[in-house]
Design a protein around this motif. Structure first.
Motif, PDB file in Angstrom:
ATOM      1  N   THR A  45      18.684  -1.901  54.110  1.00 19.99           N
ATOM      2  CA  THR A  45      18.919  -1.559  52.474  1.00 19.99           C
ATOM      3  C   THR A  45      19.873  -2.271  51.701  1.00 19.99           C
ATOM      4  O   THR A  45      21.147  -2.204  52.124  1.00 19.99           O
ATOM      5  N   LYS A  46      19.821  -2.923  50.647  1.00 18.89           N
ATOM      6  CA  LYS A  46      20.933  -3.530  49.829  1.00 18.89           C
ATOM      7  C   LYS A  46      21.613  -2.563  49.177  1.00 18.89           C
ATOM      8  O   LYS A  46      20.692  -1.638  48.851  1.00 18.89           O
ATOM      9  N   ARG A  47      22.888  -2.766  48.992  1.00 16.42           N
ATOM     10  CA  ARG A  47      23.711  -1.786  48.344  1.00 16.42           C
ATOM     11  C   ARG A  47      24.029  -2.091  46.807  1.00 16.42           C
ATOM     12  O   ARG A  47      23.742  -3.608  46.458  1.00 16.42           O
ATOM     13  N   LYS A  48      24.395  -1.220  46.112  1.00 17.60           N
ATOM     14  CA  LYS A  48      24.789  -1.329  44.888  1.00 17.60           C
ATOM     15  C   LYS A  48      26.341  -0.737  44.574  1.00 17.60           C
ATOM     16  O   LYS A  48      26.604   0.288  45.088  1.00 17.60           O
ATOM     17  N   GLN A  79      25.076  -8.057  51.385  1.00 19.73           N
ATOM     18  CA  GLN A  79      24.525  -6.825  51.647  1.00 19.73           C
ATOM     19  C   GLN A  79      24.536  -5.920  50.197  1.00 19.73           C
ATOM     20  O   GLN A  79      23.971  -4.966  49.879  1.00 19.73           O
ATOM     21  N   TYR A  80      24.863  -6.762  49.165  1.00 19.99           N
ATOM     22  CA  TYR A  80      25.012  -6.166  47.667  1.00 19.99           C
ATOM     23  C   TYR A  80      24.036  -7.012  46.728  1.00 19.99           C
ATOM     24  O   TYR A  80      24.164  -7.960  46.780  1.00 19.99           O
ATOM     25  N   ASN A 117      25.892   3.093  45.564  1.00 21.97           N
ATOM     26  CA  ASN A 117      26.337   3.397  46.986  1.00 21.97           C
ATOM     27  C   ASN A 117      27.763   3.647  46.933  1.00 21.97           C
ATOM     28  O   ASN A 117      28.234   4.469  47.572  1.00 21.97           O
ATOM     29  N   ASP A 118      28.472   2.593  46.433  1.00 17.97           N
ATOM     30  CA  ASP A 118      30.045   2.377  46.364  1.00 17.97           C
ATOM     31  C   ASP A 118      30.508   2.356  45.007  1.00 17.97           C
ATOM     32  O   ASP A 118      30.105   1.302  44.331  1.00 17.97           O
ATOM     33  N   THR A 176      27.100   9.408  44.854  1.00 13.05           N
ATOM     34  CA  THR A 176      27.546   8.148  45.378  1.00 13.05           C
ATOM     35  C   THR A 176      27.914   8.427  46.676  1.00 13.05           C
ATOM     36  O   THR A 176      28.447   9.412  47.054  1.00 13.05           O
ATOM     37  N   ASP A 177      27.713   7.584  47.399  1.00 12.45           N
ATOM     38  CA  ASP A 177      27.939   7.694  48.978  1.00 12.45           C
ATOM     39  C   ASP A 177      29.566   7.523  49.247  1.00 12.45           C
ATOM     40  O   ASP A 177      29.849   8.299  50.175  1.00 12.45           O
TER      41      ASP A 177
END
Length: 172
Positions: free
Chosen positions: A2-5, A28-29, A67-68, A106-107
């Motif tokens: 899964t691509k991250r945001k 990855q983003y 995500n971050d 948010t992770d």
């Protein structure tokens, strides 16, 4: 995979600017958003810029979950002019951002602090950074990473260094 945001706050500063470059180039983003006081003039297909008033962070609505969340906010006493203004940028704003991140699932919250951070330090700068770390840990975020660079220099806003110089993180 899964691509991250990612969200970067403090994207026009020395560390934030370099971080944004890394994130938009990272496969990855898929999306990087930056929150700034004035335009960064950074352009990239993965990047969205949002101009905000940091005094109203608690009222800001996050349009898409991240995500971050990277907090690269920071100033100097010289630029802030008063200890209260310094605490606003280096303590109050990052804590508000962390609460916002937590409330929006948010992770991972990542923050730049400083070597020597200690809430009991006799050095004002280190005391504020220590209080930030302590208060962030008390929020029980899902995942928290604290980075403590010792001394750094480079081509940040108003750094007075040559254009084209690069960020250097230097352990003492």
């Amino acid at each position: 995979m899964t691509k991250r945001k990612a969200l970067v706050v403090g994207a026009t500063g020395l560390i934030g600017k370099e971080l944004v470059k890394l994130l938009v180039d990272c496969p990855q983003y898929e999306h990087v958003e930056i929150w700034v006081r004035t335009s960064s003039r950074i352009e990239h297909q993965k990047l969205r810029e949002r101009i905000i008033n940091f005094d109203t962070l608690q009222d800001i609505k996050i349009e898409a979950p991240f995500n971050d969340v990277f907090c690269c906010l920071g100033t100097t006493i010289k630029k802030a002019r008063t200890k209260d203004q310094f605490k606003k940028v280096d303590l109050q704003y990052p804590l508000e951002l962390a609460r916002l991140a937590k409330n929006n699932a948010t992770d991972h919250f990542l923050v730049v602090s400083a070597i020597g951070a200690n809430p009991e330090s006799p050095v004002f700068y280190n005391k504020v950074k220590g209080k930030l770390e302590r208060d962030l840990q008390a929020l029980s975020l899902p995942r928290l990473s604290i980075f403590r660079p010792s001394f750094y220099w480079g081509n940040g806003r108003n750094s007075g260094l040559e254009k084209g110089s690069e960020l250097l993180l230097c352990p003492l």
